[in-house]
Motif scaffolding. Sequence first.
Motif, short mmCIF file in Angstrom:
data_model
loop_
_atom_site.label_atom_id
_atom_site.label_comp_id
_atom_site.label_asym_id
_atom_site.label_seq_id
_atom_site.Cartn_x
_atom_site.Cartn_y
_atom_site.Cartn_z
N VAL A 83 0.84 -1.20 0.00
CA VAL A 83 0.00 0.00 0.00
C VAL A 83 0.88 1.25 0.00
O VAL A 83 0.63 2.20 -0.77
N ASP A 84 1.91 1.27 0.83
CA ASP A 84 2.79 2.44 0.91
C ASP A 84 3.50 2.73 -0.41
O ASP A 84 3.54 3.88 -0.87
N ILE A 85 4.04 1.70 -1.03
CA ILE A 85 4.74 1.89 -2.31
C ILE A 85 3.76 2.33 -3.39
O ILE A 85 4.06 3.23 -4.18
N SER A 86 2.58 1.74 -3.41
CA SER A 86 1.57 2.11 -4.41
C SER A 86 1.15 3.57 -4.25
O SER A 86 1.03 4.30 -5.24
N LYS A 87 0.94 3.98 -3.01
CA LYS A 87 0.58 5.38 -2.76
C LYS A 87 1.71 6.31 -3.19
O LYS A 87 1.46 7.37 -3.78
N ALA A 88 2.93 5.92 -2.89
CA ALA A 88 4.08 6.73 -3.30
C ALA A 88 4.15 6.84 -4.82
O ALA A 88 4.48 7.91 -5.36
N MET A 89 3.81 5.77 -5.50
CA MET A 89 3.81 5.80 -6.97
C MET A 89 2.69 6.70 -7.48
O MET A 89 2.88 7.45 -8.44
N GLN A 90 1.53 6.66 -6.84
CA GLN A 90 0.42 7.53 -7.24
C GLN A 90 0.80 8.99 -7.10
O GLN A 90 0.44 9.83 -7.92
N GLN A 91 1.55 9.29 -6.05
CA GLN A 91 1.94 10.68 -5.77
C GLN A 91 3.26 11.03 -6.44
O GLN A 91 3.84 12.09 -6.16
N GLU A 92 3.76 10.13 -7.27
CA GLU A 92 5.01 10.30 -8.01
C GLU A 92 6.20 10.59 -7.09
O GLU A 92 7.09 11.37 -7.42
N GLN A 93 6.20 9.94 -5.93
CA GLN A 93 7.31 10.06 -4.99
C GLN A 93 8.27 8.87 -5.11
O GLN A 93 9.30 8.84 -4.45
N CYS A 94 7.89 7.93 -5.94
CA CYS A 94 8.69 6.72 -6.14
C CYS A 94 8.86 6.52 -7.65
O CYS A 94 7.87 6.60 -8.38
N PRO A 95 10.08 6.25 -8.12
CA PRO A 95 10.26 5.99 -9.54
C PRO A 95 9.39 4.81 -9.99
O PRO A 95 9.29 3.80 -9.29
N THR A 96 8.77 4.96 -11.13
CA THR A 96 7.81 3.97 -11.61
C THR A 96 8.42 2.58 -11.75
O THR A 96 7.85 1.60 -11.26
N ILE A 97 9.54 2.48 -12.40
CA ILE A 97 10.17 1.17 -12.63
C ILE A 97 10.55 0.53 -11.30
O ILE A 97 10.27 -0.65 -11.06
N GLU A 98 11.17 1.31 -10.43
CA GLU A 98 11.56 0.78 -9.12
C GLU A 98 10.33 0.32 -8.34
O GLU A 98 10.33 -0.75 -7.72
N GLY A 99 9.27 1.10 -8.39
CA GLY A 99 8.03 0.73 -7.70
C GLY A 99 7.46 -0.57 -8.23
O GLY A 99 7.02 -1.43 -7.47
N CYS A 100 7.44 -0.71 -9.55
CA CYS A 100 6.93 -1.94 -10.15
C CYS A 100 7.73 -3.16 -9.72
O CYS A 100 7.17 -4.20 -9.38
N VAL A 101 9.04 -3.02 -9.71
CA VAL A 101 9.91 -4.14 -9.31
C VAL A 101 9.66 -4.49 -7.84
O VAL A 101 9.51 -5.66 -7.48
N ARG A 102 9.59 -3.47 -7.00
CA ARG A 102 9.35 -3.73 -5.56
C ARG A 102 7.98 -4.37 -5.33
O ARG A 102 7.84 -5.29 -4.53
N LEU A 103 6.97 -3.87 -6.04
CA LEU A 103 5.63 -4.43 -5.88
C LEU A 103 5.58 -5.88 -6.34
O LEU A 103 4.95 -6.73 -5.70
N LYS A 104 6.26 -6.18 -7.44
CA LYS A 104 6.29 -7.56 -7.93
C LYS A 104 6.89 -8.49 -6.87
O LYS A 104 6.35 -9.55 -6.56
N VAL A 105 7.99 -8.06 -6.27
CA VAL A 105 8.66 -8.89 -5.26
C VAL A 105 7.75 -9.08 -4.04
O VAL A 105 7.63 -10.18 -3.50
N LEU A 106 7.10 -8.01 -3.60
CA LEU A 106 6.21 -8.11 -2.44
C LEU A 106 4.99 -8.98 -2.74
O LEU A 106 4.59 -9.79 -1.91
N ILE A 107 4.41 -8.81 -3.91
CA ILE A 107 3.24 -9.61 -4.27
C ILE A 107 3.61 -11.09 -4.35
O ILE A 107 2.83 -11.96 -3.96
#
Length: 159
Positions: A56-80
């Motif tokens: 949830v935190d990483i997704s929110k950060a991506m929505q608010q453009e506080q997290c690089p998109t590619i990095e967020g996707c990679v982190r979310l994939k690992v967490l999922i």
Amino acid sequence: MTIFYYVASFITLALIIYAGYLLLKLRKLKAQQKLTADAFAKKQQAQMSSVVESIVDISKAMQQEQCPTIEGCVRLKVLIDQLRLSEEERKPFDIYYTVYDKTEHIPTHKAWTDLEKRQQMKFTRDMMLIEQEHHVEIKTAVDKTVEHFKEVSEKQESQ
């Protein structure tokens, strides 16, 4: 013959006492196993809650453009992946797996800093192209991720 009855009674009594001892020992062992299983389940639930919270935190950060998109996707994939979802449950988040697959060859951490500037620029360009190619899908998936895992988090808290 009376001696035989005394000996048989004594042996029977000894066996009854030993059976009682074994029964008590078995009850203690079952209680210990239940405590261990409960502790393990509690620990596993806490880990899953932590993973869901991170998603949830990483997704929110991506929505608010506080997290690089590619990095967020990679982190979310690992967490999922840590949630061990079925194929059907994972389907709305397939874009994270696509981005991960397209970027897994790119060095990270120390390996990234060890690259020459030219190589870094090439990989950065590749990441930007991937991001542009999947921008709409990523944005949709991030919105779904926040929504879905917020609900999961709320359900976990209510239990």
